[in-house]
Scaffold this motif. Structure first.
Motif, short mmCIF file in Angstrom:
data_model
loop_
_atom_site.label_atom_id
_atom_site.label_comp_id
_atom_site.label_asym_id
_atom_site.label_seq_id
_atom_site.Cartn_x
_atom_site.Cartn_y
_atom_site.Cartn_z
N ASP A 98 -11.75 -15.65 -48.20
CA ASP A 98 -12.22 -15.34 -46.85
C ASP A 98 -11.09 -14.79 -46.01
OD1 ASP A 98 -14.96 -16.07 -46.98
OD2 ASP A 98 -14.39 -18.17 -46.96
N VAL A 99 -11.39 -13.79 -45.21
CA VAL A 99 -10.43 -13.24 -44.25
C VAL A 99 -11.13 -13.18 -42.89
CG1 VAL A 99 -8.96 -11.29 -43.65
CG2 VAL A 99 -9.36 -11.83 -46.06
N TYR A 100 -10.78 -14.10 -41.99
CA TYR A 100 -11.44 -14.17 -40.70
C TYR A 100 -10.69 -13.39 -39.63
CZ TYR A 100 -13.65 -18.03 -43.11
OH TYR A 100 -14.32 -18.79 -44.03
N VAL A 101 -9.38 -13.46 -39.68
CA VAL A 101 -8.56 -12.78 -38.68
C VAL A 101 -7.30 -12.29 -39.39
CG1 VAL A 101 -7.50 -14.98 -37.99
CG2 VAL A 101 -7.37 -13.02 -36.46
N SER A 102 -6.94 -11.03 -39.17
CA SER A 102 -5.77 -10.49 -39.84
C SER A 102 -5.28 -9.25 -39.11
CB SER A 102 -6.10 -10.14 -41.30
OG SER A 102 -4.96 -9.60 -41.94
N LYS A 103 -3.96 -9.13 -39.02
CA LYS A 103 -3.35 -7.93 -38.46
C LYS A 103 -2.92 -6.96 -39.56
CE LYS A 103 -1.68 -10.47 -34.41
NZ LYS A 103 -0.49 -10.97 -33.67
N LEU A 104 -3.17 -7.36 -40.79
CA LEU A 104 -2.74 -6.55 -41.93
C LEU A 104 -3.88 -5.73 -42.51
CD1 LEU A 104 -0.61 -9.21 -43.86
CD2 LEU A 104 0.17 -7.59 -42.12
N ARG A 105 -3.53 -4.71 -43.24
CA ARG A 105 -4.51 -3.99 -44.02
C ARG A 105 -4.98 -4.88 -45.17
NH1 ARG A 105 -0.76 0.84 -45.73
NH2 ARG A 105 0.66 -0.95 -45.80
N SER A 106 -6.19 -4.63 -45.63
CA SER A 106 -6.74 -5.42 -46.74
C SER A 106 -6.78 -4.59 -48.01
CB SER A 106 -8.15 -5.90 -46.40
OG SER A 106 -8.13 -6.82 -45.34
N ALA A 107 -6.74 -5.27 -49.14
CA ALA A 107 -6.82 -4.60 -50.43
C ALA A 107 -7.40 -5.55 -51.46
CB ALA A 107 -5.44 -4.12 -50.88
N SER A 108 -7.93 -4.97 -52.52
CA SER A 108 -8.35 -5.75 -53.69
C SER A 108 -7.16 -5.89 -54.63
CB SER A 108 -9.50 -5.05 -54.41
OG SER A 108 -10.63 -4.95 -53.58
N LEU A 109 -7.18 -6.93 -55.42
CA LEU A 109 -6.09 -7.19 -56.36
C LEU A 109 -6.68 -7.61 -57.70
CD1 LEU A 109 -2.80 -9.09 -55.77
CD2 LEU A 109 -4.35 -9.95 -57.51
N LYS A 110 -6.08 -7.13 -58.79
CA LYS A 110 -6.51 -7.55 -60.11
C LYS A 110 -5.41 -8.37 -60.76
CE LYS A 110 -8.75 -6.09 -64.37
NZ LYS A 110 -9.37 -4.97 -65.12
N THR A 111 -5.78 -9.55 -61.24
CA THR A 111 -4.84 -10.40 -61.96
C THR A 111 -4.96 -10.11 -63.45
OG1 THR A 111 -4.87 -12.15 -60.28
CG2 THR A 111 -4.22 -12.78 -62.51
N VAL A 112 -3.85 -9.75 -64.06
CA VAL A 112 -3.84 -9.35 -65.46
C VAL A 112 -2.84 -10.19 -66.23
CG1 VAL A 112 -4.57 -6.99 -64.97
CG2 VAL A 112 -2.14 -7.55 -64.98
N ALA A 113 -2.99 -10.20 -67.55
CA ALA A 113 -2.05 -10.94 -68.40
C ALA A 113 -0.75 -10.18 -68.57
CB ALA A 113 -2.69 -11.21 -69.76
N LYS A 114 -0.84 -8.86 -68.51
CA LYS A 114 0.34 -8.01 -68.63
C LYS A 114 0.16 -6.87 -67.66
CE LYS A 114 3.09 -5.37 -71.96
NZ LYS A 114 3.22 -4.91 -73.36
#
Length: 625
Positions: A98-114
Motif C-alpha cells: 500500500d502507498v497512501y502518501v508519498s513524495k516519490l515517484r512510484s515503480a514496479s519491482l521484480k524480485t529475481v534469483a539472479k
C-alpha cells in the motif's frame, strides 16, 4: 520501532552512521544493528535469506511495528533516482504494498534469483518479495515500506562496486528517511482516534475492577460489562459511567442470588443508556491523501473502451497492471482505516459464474418496497464515502474500490431475465454509484437500460449531491421506471458519522433538481441512529426536509433503525477499531444486531408519527414490519 532492512553492508552503512548504531552480538545468523528508537537488519543477498532474517528479527523483537526495505535496485528501461515500490512481482506471484502518501515517484519491482533482464520495464532486486511475504505474517501491508534507488541498468555490462552503492545510499539517505517517517506518521494519524478511545477504555476498565469487592462478576458478566464500556469509551460520557460504577460498587452485597442479579441488571441498564445516548464525536480519520492516486487494471480489461475512458479521466493517477482484482482487493492484512483515507480504484471484469452471477436476491435487512422480484446488482464494490456505521466495513477486508467495467455483460444477462419476469433492482447497494458518476458514468447507463426495459424498475440510492449525474441527464429522456433515493440524516449524524458525504442541504437541493428533470424520488430515513434528543432531532429533520421538498413529489419514503448482520458487525468492529456507532451494546435477533426492541419501537413510532404529518401512511415503508 522502525526496522530498516538492507541486503548489503554498503547499502546499510549510511544508516548505521546516521543513527550511531551498534551491532547486536547475540543475533546469530544475521547482522542486526541498534540505535536510539531504530534498528537495522542486514539480511544478505536473496529472497530466502531476507525472509529468514526478517522472520527471526520480528519473532525476537516484538516492539518492531514498522519495516522499511531500503537499498539498491537494477533498472530495466529508462529509470533513475529514487522510487517508492507499489508492486513487487516474482515467479511465485505478485504482491502490492500500500502507498497512501508519498513524495516519490512510484515503480514496479521484480524480485529475481539472479539479476537479469526481467522482460518488462521496472526495477529489479533479489530480496523485496521475500521481505514482503515474511513481513505480512507479523504486520499489515500499511506497516511495510519499500524504497529503492537505481544503481545500474540491468542491460549494461558495467556494474557498480560497493563504494558506488554506498555513495548512492548516502546521497538518497535523507529522502528515504523522510519517506519512511512520513509513511509511518500517516498510518499513526489514522489510528489516533483509536488510541484516545483505548486510553479512556483502560481507565474505565480499571474502575470496573473495584466492583468485584462487593459484587463478584462471572466471566460472562465481565465480558458483557467490557462490551458496554467499550461503547462508552467512544462517547463523552466516561465520567458519568465512573459515577454509575462507583454507586454500584458502594452498594452492600444483598446476599441473595436473585436480588444481586436484579441490582446488577439495573446497574448494567444504566451503563447501556449512557452507551446508547452518549455524545459521540465521531472517529474521523485525521490523515487524508485524496482519492485514486492508483488505478489497478486487471489483465483482459485494458482494451475495453470504458477502461480507456476512466484512465483518461484520471490521467494523473498511476496505473498498475494486475492479473486478478482479488490480488489487491481480497488480500489479507489490509489496514481498512488507512485505505479509507486514500483508496485505490480497481478496474476488473466480473465473471458470470463468480458469486452467483450478475444479480442477487435482496437481503432480509433491506426493504423491497412491496416488490416481489427484489434483487440488487453490484457493479461496484465498496464506497468512496466514509460512513462509520456502514456494513461494508464488515463485508470487505479493505477499503479499495472495484469497478466492473464489463457493463454490457450485466445488461445482457439482466435483459435475459426480464424476458421471463419483472424485476426490481437496487443498483447502488454495495456502493454510492452517483458519487462516482463523473468517473464511471454508470447512473446514466442504467437510465438508458431502464428506458429500453419498462418491466425493470431501478432504484439508485445515494448520499451525494448527484451533480455530475443530474447534469448528464439534462435534456435526456427521463425513464419512468427509475427511482432516485436519497438517504436523509440529521446534520448531527452527517457531521459525526457520514464523512465526505453531501450536506443535508445539498441532498435536498439534488432532490429538487431531480424532480424538476422528471425523476421519481424517494426519501430514506433509514438507517436512523438513536441518540439523546432523538425525538426532537428527527422532528426537526422532517421539518427541514419538507420545507425543501414538497410531499407530493415523493414516490414513497422508508424508515428503519440501524441494523447489521452478526458477521458483518463483528468484522466491521475489527476493521474500524474503536468506532462509536459500531460499539453500542446492540441486541442480536435472528442473526441481526440492532437496538433493543423497545428502542426500535420508540424510534419507529417517532419517525412514522412525524412522517404522517406530511405524507400518507400508505407511502411509508418500515423495515421493522
Amino acid at each position: 520501532m522502525i526496522l530498516y532492512v538492507c541486503a548489503l553492508y554498503c547499502e546499510a552503512k549510511p544508516y548505521i552512521l546516521k543513527y550511531d548504531m551498534k551491532r547486536v552480538a547475540d543475533f546469530r545468523h544475521y547482522q542486526l544493528f541498534e540505535g536510539d528508537d531504530v534498528r537495522l537488519l542486514l539480511t544478505g543477498v536473496g529472497a530466502f535469506s531476507a525472509a529468514c532474517a526478517l522472520t527471526e528479527a520480528l519473532s525476537t523483537y516484538h516492539d518492531i511495528d514498522f519495516v522499511a526495505n531500503v537499498g539498491s535496485a537494477g533498472a530495466v528501461g529508462d529509470y533513475s533516482g529514487l522510487y517508492r515500490i507499489d508492486a513487487i512481482r516474482g515467479d511465485a506471484g505478485d504482491v502490492f504494498p500500500d502507498v497512501y502518501v508519498s513524495k516519490l515517484r512510484s515503480a514496479s519491482l521484480k524480485t529475481v534469483a539472479k539479476q537479469s533482464l526481467s522482460g518488462e520495464d521496472g526495477l529489479v532486486d533479489m530480496e523485496a518479495l521475500g521481505i514482503y511475504m515474511a513481513g505480512k505474517h507479523f504486520l499489515r501491508s500499511s506497516d511495510m515500506v519499500f524504497v529503492k534507488f537505481v544503481s545500474d541498468n540491468v542491460a549494461d555490462d558495467v556494474k557498480p562496486d560497493a563504494k558506488e552503492i554506498e555513495r548512492l545510499s548516502g546521497l538518497y539517505l535523507e529522502d528515504v528517511i523522510r519517506e519512511v517517517i512520513d509513511s509511518r506518521a500517516y498510518v499513526d494519524a489514522v489510528g489516533s482516534a483509536d488510541r484516545q478511545a483505548l486510553e479512556v477504555f483502560d481507565k474505565l476498565k480499571n474502575c470496573a475492577q473495584g466492583l468485584t469487592l462487593n459484587h463478584p462478576l462471572s466471566q460472562s458478566m465481565e465480558r458483557e460489562l467490557m462490551a458496554v464500556l467499550r461503547g462508552i469509551a467512544c462517547t463523552g460520557r466516561a465520567e458519568d459511567a465512573v459515577s454509575v460504577m462507583d454507586e454500584y460498587a458502594a452498594l452492600p452485597a444483598v446476599g441473595t442470588k436473585n436480588a444481586d442479579r436484579k441490582n446488577y441488571a439495573h446497574f448494567l441498564d444504566s451503563l447501556k443508556k449512557l452507551a446508547y445516548a452518549g455524545d459521540e464525536k465521531g472517529a474521523i480519520n485525521e490523515a487524508h491523501a485524496g482519492a485514486f492516486t492508483r488505478i489497478y487494471v486487471e489483465k483482459g480489461v485494458e482494451d475495453i473502451e470504458l477502461t480507456r475512458k476512466i484512465t483518461e479521466k484520471l490521467k494523473n493517477s498511476r496505473v498498475v497492471g494486475i492479473t486478478n482484482y482479488k490480488e489487491v482487493f481480497n488480500r489479507s492484512g489490509q489496514n481498512y482505516r488507512a485505505q479509507k483515507t486514500s483508496p485505490s480504484l480497481i478496474l476488473a471484469k466480473k465473471p458470470a459464474a463468480e458469486e452467483g452471477g450478475y444479480m442477487y436476491r435482496g437481503a432480509p435487512v433491506c426493504q423491497d418496497f412491496g416488490n416481489a422480484n427484489f434483487y440488487y446488482v453490484s457493479m461496484i464494490k465498496n464506497c468512496v464515502f466514509d460512513c462509520e456505521y456502514c456494513y461494508l466495513a464488515g463485508m470487505y477486508p479493505g477499503a479499495n474500490i472495484v469497478a466492473f467495467v464489463n457493463v454490457n455483460d450485466y445488461f445482457d444477462a439482466i435483459a435475459g431475465e426480464l424476458l421471463e419476469k419483472e424485476l426490481y433492482l437496487c443498483v447502488s447497494f454495495d456502493t454510492d454509484m452517483l458519487a462516482l458518476e463523473s468517473i464511471l458514468g454508470y447512473g446514466k447507463m442504467w437510465c438508458e437500460f431502464a428506458t429500453c426495459h419498462p418491466n425493470c424498475k431501478v432504484e439508485i440510492r445515494t448520499k451525494s449531491n448527484a451533480a455530475a449525474f443530474l447534469k448528464s441527464m439534462e435534456g435526456e429522456n427521463i425513464p419512468d421506471n427509475v427511482i432516485l433515493a436519497w438517504t436523509l440524516s440529521p446534520t448531527r449524524v452527517i457531521d459525526r458519522y457520514e464523512h465526505h458525504t453531501a450536506s443535508l442541504e445539498a441532498r435536498l437541493a439534488a432532490m429538487r433538481r431531480a424532480h424538476e428533470l422528471g425523476f421519481k424520488i424517494r426519501a430514506c430515513f433509514d438507517p436512523a441512529m438513536y441518540m439523546e434528543g432523538f425525538e426532537g432531532i428527527y422532528e426537526e429533520l422532517m421539518s427541514r426536509v419538507f420545507e425543501a421538498v414538497k410531499p407530493e413529489w415523493l414516490e414513497d419514503a422508508s424508515i428503519g433503525a440501524f441494523r447489521m448482520g452478526r458477521d458483518y458487525l463483528k468484522n466491521a468492529r475489527q476493521n474500524r477499531g474503536m468506532c462509536a456507532p459500531l460499539l453500542k451494546p446492540y441486541e442480536l435477533k435472528d442473526g441481526v444486531y440492532s437496538y433493543p426492541e423497545e428502542v426500535i419501537h420508540f424510534m419507529t413510532d417517532v419517525l412514522r408519527r412525524e412522517l404522517t404529518k406530511y405524507i400518507d401512511e400508505g407511502k411509508i415503508f418500515s423495515w421493522e414490519e
